[in-house]
Design an enzyme around this catalytic site. Structure first.
Site, mmCIF file in Angstrom:
data_model
loop_
_atom_site.group_PDB
_atom_site.id
_atom_site.type_symbol
_atom_site.label_atom_id
_atom_site.label_comp_id
_atom_site.label_asym_id
_atom_site.label_seq_id
_atom_site.Cartn_x
_atom_site.Cartn_y
_atom_site.Cartn_z
ATOM 1 N N TYR A 264 0.861 -1.183 0.000
ATOM 2 C CA TYR A 264 0.000 0.000 0.000
ATOM 3 C C TYR A 264 0.893 1.226 0.000
ATOM 4 O O TYR A 264 1.630 1.468 0.954
ATOM 5 C CB TYR A 264 -0.894 -0.039 1.242
ATOM 6 C CG TYR A 264 -1.884 1.097 1.379
ATOM 7 C CD1 TYR A 264 -2.757 1.423 0.348
ATOM 8 C CD2 TYR A 264 -1.967 1.818 2.570
ATOM 9 C CE1 TYR A 264 -3.681 2.440 0.484
ATOM 10 C CE2 TYR A 264 -2.895 2.839 2.719
ATOM 11 C CZ TYR A 264 -3.751 3.147 1.670
ATOM 12 O OH TYR A 264 -4.662 4.165 1.820
ATOM 13 N N TYR B 271 -11.881 -4.849 7.035
ATOM 14 C CA TYR B 271 -10.592 -4.443 7.606
ATOM 15 C C TYR B 271 -10.765 -3.289 8.581
ATOM 16 O O TYR B 271 -10.327 -3.336 9.729
ATOM 17 C CB TYR B 271 -9.626 -4.029 6.492
ATOM 18 C CG TYR B 271 -8.329 -3.465 7.032
ATOM 19 C CD1 TYR B 271 -7.268 -4.298 7.317
ATOM 20 C CD2 TYR B 271 -8.195 -2.106 7.306
ATOM 21 C CE1 TYR B 271 -6.089 -3.801 7.853
ATOM 22 C CE2 TYR B 271 -7.025 -1.597 7.845
ATOM 23 C CZ TYR B 271 -5.980 -2.445 8.121
ATOM 24 O OH TYR B 271 -4.822 -1.954 8.668
ATOM 25 N N ASP C 208 -8.606 14.005 8.511
ATOM 26 C CA ASP C 208 -8.327 12.687 9.087
ATOM 27 C C ASP C 208 -9.605 12.102 9.696
ATOM 28 O O ASP C 208 -10.149 12.636 10.650
ATOM 29 C CB ASP C 208 -7.239 12.821 10.156
ATOM 30 C CG ASP C 208 -7.069 11.558 10.983
ATOM 31 O OD1 ASP C 208 -7.289 10.464 10.435
ATOM 32 O OD2 ASP C 208 -6.727 11.677 12.168
#
Length: 672
Positions: free
Chosen positions: A13, A177, A550
């Site tokens: 990733y 995930y 975020d």
């Protein structure tokens, strides 16, 4: 002679700072034996903002690569032939837009060849995955842009388009995930992933865009993206449970007869949540054990694996760190004999019993969610988010009490000095300070050379189509070809669809236990909170803020829940706030402390903006604390700027942190 199975697709990733730098990293990783790409986009790209948006401040190029327009997508894949590549893109709210840019770049690459294939032929060759699972964004990662029903419409349109035009593409990667990162137990991970799959497939069926005889192909292209924790026996059983559950749901609910179309196809990124800042060298064996959980069982083996780096709890991994993780996969696949045997666990009574237990629990939870009206209804009501926050709080409590051991963090803490972290600032890659400036210049130059009339026409057509039930992939491709930007595409849809703020799950979450030693510690802090509040003339008020884009809110939520249980009045409005909004909240609520949570690396831009805002509002005496993945050098600088305390992942004791907040408030008010 034994025939070995083919190894899984090996990915890393990756993506950072600029498209050119990320392109160089991709080509380097491919040269080292990586067999697929996994693109990390920065937060403005993920949430649909251009680098010049006020919300993008401090976030450009931090957790991934900025792709604000077609020109940057060209740079990202320069000299990488897309028709020969298998590319996974971790993109959700703006998945349709990034897929359109990817397809257009592939068409341009093909056109450069004399007598090359047509755009239709190019599309038919593309292979890869768009994550495109928005439900888990409302529950965990927070990179949503539009309300749930409109986001689902975009997902359905991408699935329908790829079925007809890009048949090798996985149009959605249903992600459990991030649910595990947000605290999900294996049972919840199974259940909520299946509920998401059911919601998506039901929506595709209801749209009427796919003929009944083609629906099994839709089911066959659904892929999953899962988490694997360090309890690798339980994780392996979870994967076998996923296989059985998906086979049953696709057969019984959707009538899929072809076993190949019912196959549970999944990729995995092993657990980053369990990586520690304390003794980070231990993360290597954690990563290996987690990889075994998704590779040992042949009948439930991952189709693609990407591993985090040992130092991700410290900051941005370097290319060497990513190489180390790739080599872990290669040693297992090419040196060991794992791929030479049939399934190692068929017939095991231990495994069969555990799988049955997980399936039974997951089915019960699926039934609860379906009784509420399905996954979207369970998001809107806050049920799933509240359950995840509660499960995460329980896990944190187990770690704090020592019931759940984390080697090097809460047990076996004595250590020799590590050569890997002797120089902490050199043990991670520093973010490129020029990335934001380069992205701003890129957008300015791009807009200067494009045809503004063509862009305006394409965006107007997108807005008009969004008000109908037209598949939006066509108008989106037109916007990409015309030269629209990421922010313009998303902004146009925001005008039609509106904005959305997901439930935080904090108010109804079950918090820390109150028994035993941990309960006594919490009771002592609660008494200090009460006494300090009395000295200051009222209940202590803590504002927990998430500035910037975020969306990883797990830490902020756990701080908010524990602060509530410690007796604070907690003001927590969720994610994606500007520094100005946080300052306004501090003024309006007359708070005693401001706590900021930032995991994207944008702390050096956003924290000073909050400090400046508080000073301008006359609240320079209100202490500010900061938590996140913050290198030591940055933590020192933040304290020099006036931050009262900095907490990083090694500070796992939430009740201890609550005591520290009381200390900070008392010092700020000259009570000691």
């Amino acid at each position: 002679m034994t025939t070995k199975d083919r190894p899984w697709v090996m990915r890393t990733y990756a993506g950072h700072s600029t498209a050119a730098a990320s392109n160089a990293l991709y080509r380097s990783n491919l040269a080292k034996g990586q067999t697929g790409l996994s693109v990390a986009f920065d937060l403005p790209t993920q949430t649909g903002y251009d680098p010049d948006s006020p919300l993008a401040r401090g976030e450009v190029g931090k957790v991934g690569v900025p792709v604000p327009h077609l020109g940057e997508m060209r740079r990202l894949f320069e000299d990488i032939p897309l028709t020969e590549m298998n590319t996974s893109m971790t993109i959700n709210a703006t998945a349709m837009w990034l897929l359109a840019l990817y397809q257009v770049v592939a068409e341009e690459q093909a056109r450069s060849d004399e007598g090359g294939p047509t755009p239709e032929e190019v599309a038919a060759q593309l292979a890869g995955t768009t994550q495109n699972d928005i439900i888990k964004e409302y529950l965990s990662r927070g990179t949503y842009a539009f309300p749930p029903e409109h986001s689902m419409r975009l997902i359905v349109d991408v699935i329908s388009y790829t079925l007809h035009r890009i048949p090798k593409w996985n149009p959605i990667n249903i992600c459990s995930y991030h649910l595990q990162e947000a605290g999900a137990t294996p049972t919840q991970e199974l259940a909520y992933a299946m509920c998401t799959a059911i919601a998506v497939l039901d929506a595709v069926k209801a749209s009427g865009q796919v003929a009944e005889e083609d629906f099994d192909k839709v089911v066959g292209r659904i892929s999953f993206f899962v988490n694997a924790g360090v309890r690798f026996v339980e994780e392996m059983c979870k994967m076998r449970a996923f296989v059985e559950l998906w086979d049953e749901i696709s057969r019984e609910r959707y009538g899929v007869q072809d076993p190949k179309m019912r196959r549970f196809r999944y990729g995995v990124q092993v657990n980053s949540l369990g990586l520690t800042e304390a003794q980070p060298e231990n993360n290597v064996q954690r990563i290996v054990l987690e990889m075994l959980g998704v590779t040992l069982s042949k009948n439930a083996r991952a189709r693609a694996v990407q591993l985090p780096a040992w130092n991700e709890a410290l900051g941005l991994p370097r290319p060497w760190d990513q190489q180390w993780s790739l080599r872990l996969q290669q040693v297992l696949a090419f040196e060991s004999d794992l791929l030479e045997y049939d399934d190692l666990f068929d017939g095991s009574p231990v495994v069969e019993a555990k799988v049955a237990e997980l399936i039974a629990g997951a089915k019960a939870e699926i039934d609860r969610v379906q009784a509420m009206g399905g996954a979207i209804a369970a998001v809107d009501s806050g049920y799933m988010k509240q359950e995840l926050v509660s499960a995460h709080a329980a896990r944190r409590a187990r770690i704090e009490s020592g019931e759940e051991k984390i080697i090097g963090l809460n047990s076996f803490e004595t250590t020799e000095p590590s050569p890997l972290t002797a120089d902490l600032d050199a043990a991670i890659q520093a973010a490129d300070p020029e990335a934001a400036r380069a992205a701003l210049e890129s957008v300015r130059a791009w807009k200067e050379q494009r045809d503004e009339t063509e862009v305006a026409t394409a965006l107007a057509a997108l807005a008009a189509a969004a008000k109908t039930d037209t598949n939006l992939m066509g108008p989106t491709l037109a916007c990409a070809r015309a030269g629209a930007t990421t922010g313009e595409w998303a902004g146009t849809l925001r005008e039609v669809f509106g904005e959305f703020r997901a439930p935080t799950g904090v108010s109804g979450a079950v918090g820390a236990r109150s028994a035993g030693e941990s309960g006594a510690e919490l009771a002592a802090v609660r008494e200090r909170v009460r006494a300090t509040g009395e000295e200051l003339g009222g209940r202590l008020r803590l504002l927990v803020g998430k500035p910037g884009l975020d969306g990883h809110s797990n830490g902020a939520e756990q701080v908010a829940v524990r602060a509530r249980d410690a007796g604070f009045e907690v003001i927590y409005q969720g994610i994606r706030l500007t520094p100005e909004q946080i300052v306004s909240g501090a003024v309006a609520e007359d708070v005693h402390c401001v706590g900021l949570s930032i995991l994207s690396g944008s702390h050096m831009e956003l924290v000073p903006a909050v400090l400046d805002g508080l000073r301008e509002a006359g609240l320079e005496d209100v202490p500010v604390i900061v938590g996140g993945i913050i290198p030591d050098s940055d933590a020192r600088r933040l304290r020099e700027l006036g931050v009262a305390a900095v907490y990083t992942p090694k500070d796992f004791g939430l009740t201890e942190i609550m005591g520290g907040i009381v200390d900070v408030i008392r010092r700020a008010n000259d009570l000691d």
